[in-house]
Design an enzyme around this catalytic site. Sequence first.
Site, PDB file in Angstrom:
ATOM      1  N   ASP A  79       0.745  -1.376   0.089  1.00 33.28           N
ATOM      2  CA  ASP A  79      -0.033  -0.046   0.053  1.00 33.28           C
ATOM      3  C   ASP A  79       0.825   1.194   0.010  1.00 33.28           C
ATOM      4  O   ASP A  79       2.056   1.347   0.515  1.00 33.28           O
ATOM      5  CB  ASP A  79      -1.043   0.017   1.273  1.00 33.28           C
ATOM      6  CG  ASP A  79      -0.321   0.102   2.574  1.00 33.28           C
ATOM      7  OD1 ASP A  79       0.748  -0.678   2.771  1.00 33.28           O
ATOM      8  OD2 ASP A  79      -0.784   0.740   3.445  1.00 33.28           O
ATOM      9  N   GLU A 137      -0.562  -1.805   5.140  1.00 32.87           N
ATOM     10  CA  GLU A 137       0.195  -1.870   6.617  1.00 32.87           C
ATOM     11  C   GLU A 137       0.006  -0.442   7.190  1.00 32.87           C
ATOM     12  O   GLU A 137       0.022  -0.448   8.060  1.00 32.87           O
ATOM     13  CB  GLU A 137       1.761  -1.838   5.958  1.00 32.87           C
ATOM     14  CG  GLU A 137       2.651  -2.194   7.107  1.00 32.87           C
ATOM     15  CD  GLU A 137       2.892  -0.819   7.721  1.00 32.87           C
ATOM     16  OE1 GLU A 137       3.203  -0.858   9.132  1.00 32.87           O
ATOM     17  OE2 GLU A 137       3.068   0.271   7.078  1.00 32.87           O
ATOM     18  N   GLU A 138      -0.282   0.624   6.422  1.00 34.36           N
ATOM     19  CA  GLU A 138      -0.088   1.971   6.755  1.00 34.36           C
ATOM     20  C   GLU A 138      -1.342   2.217   7.470  1.00 34.36           C
ATOM     21  O   GLU A 138      -1.447   3.265   8.248  1.00 34.36           O
ATOM     22  CB  GLU A 138      -0.001   2.826   5.774  1.00 34.36           C
ATOM     23  CG  GLU A 138       1.288   2.913   4.935  1.00 34.36           C
ATOM     24  CD  GLU A 138       2.629   3.538   5.610  1.00 34.36           C
ATOM     25  OE1 GLU A 138       2.392   3.778   7.090  1.00 34.36           O
ATOM     26  OE2 GLU A 138       3.765   3.426   5.163  1.00 34.36           O
ATOM     27  N   HIS A 362       7.740   8.963   4.610  1.00 33.72           N
ATOM     28  CA  HIS A 362       6.259   9.691   4.565  1.00 33.72           C
ATOM     29  C   HIS A 362       6.286  11.145   4.255  1.00 33.72           C
ATOM     30  O   HIS A 362       5.298  11.910   4.472  1.00 33.72           O
ATOM     31  CB  HIS A 362       5.645   9.601   6.123  1.00 33.72           C
ATOM     32  CG  HIS A 362       5.030   8.413   6.596  1.00 33.72           C
ATOM     33  ND1 HIS A 362       4.002   7.789   7.248  1.00 33.72           N
ATOM     34  CD2 HIS A 362       5.280   6.813   6.259  1.00 33.72           C
ATOM     35  CE1 HIS A 362       3.990   6.562   7.379  1.00 33.72           C
ATOM     36  NE2 HIS A 362       4.671   6.143   6.582  1.00 33.72           N
TER      37      HIS A 362
HETATM   38 ZN   LIG Z   1       5.180   4.185   6.455  1.00 33.58          ZN
HETATM   39 ZN   LIG Z   2       6.437   1.275   5.926  1.00 34.81          ZN
END
Ligand SMILES: [Zn+2]
Ligand SMILES: [Zn+2]
Length: 391
Positions: A79, A137-138, A362
């Site tokens: 993702d 995952e996020e 990020h």
């Molecule tokens: Zn991340």
């Molecule tokens: Zn990550």
Amino acid sequence: MLEHRVLERLEGLTELTTWRRRLHQYPEVAFHEFETTKYLTEVLRSMDIEVSHPGETGLVGYIKGRGPGPVVAVRADIDALPLQEEKEVEYASKIPNAMHACGHDGHTAIALGVAKIFSGLRDEFTGEIRLIFQPAEEHPPGGAKDMIAAGVLEDVQAIFGLHLWTSRARGKVGIASGPVMAASDQFKIRLYGKGGHGSAPQQTIDTVVLAAQLINNLQNIVSRKVDPLSPAVLSIGTVNAGSAFNIIADKAELTGTVRTFAKETQELVIAELERITSATCESFGAKYELEYVKGYPAVVNDMEMTEFIKEVAQDVLGPSGIEKQEPVMGGEDFAYYLQEVPGSFVFLGAHDPQTGEYQPHHHPKFDIDEKVLPLGVELMARAVARYLDRE
Ligand SMILES: [Zn+2]
Ligand SMILES: [Zn+2]
């Protein structure tokens, strides 16, 4: 022996950058990875690899050897993040407000590389390599739990995963056994007092003063209650109360996060949070509601599997490539796999050592040094090969 064949196949692996850039240009955020999964399915099928689709956007590839044997899994998260890319490169995201800003495109390309290598070696091993392409995952609750519930770990004896890590240089890897990433929880506290005129506090229960007192009291949990050798963080992120300068607020709301590594420490912080909130409110004559949401548990690496992958990493990167991984306060849902199966999660350096420049994960200009991709494949593929050979 199998490892030797892996090294030969690695030389012919030319698609890594193409795969990674294709994924990077068409990112999809958590639980929406429909096109990504479709694309990965096509790539795996072109290698004649059997697949299944657990959940809405999950994907698993099964590479079976010439007979039954151990099953070893490699996990990649697929993702992206809801973020507008700001880096000007030809392979920049074509999707507004979606970006691979954590390196999951790289993780996925590495797993495809592992697939490519073993798809040509099926006659040369017994057992199975299972490639877990995990969505979301996020975004807690994350995709790992659903994948496990769907049975992706059935018969799996060991699992390996990596995170590309831009604060570390390419050619280095961070490895540690035990807890390496924190349990990350969130909470919300609503305070209920009694409003009134700013000039007449005696008629009110002031939730602004209460909030201030409570925030201070909560600091004692980490400083006075938690074992100093067991890391913990409690941070208040938001405080909201009041509507005008001359009105005493009848309500206030606090939100915050708790990060811990040990389960006992997590339970202690939760209990103290409740106790101190209750006692502080009691002393003001106020009422409260406390909402506590547990996020991903701590990522706890298995000791034996970590020693195992460390030896492989030494052969890939040389002894100077191995660094001790200090625990990271961020969370990762790889934690759930490690609760079921022994394995190890490592942090592979991903910035160009020549320039030393990088952006944190990020960040809207985040990128990886693509020269890390073959190193990631070599590390994972040799770990898998050595594991299958030793069984
Ligand atoms: Zn991340
Ligand atoms: Zn990550």
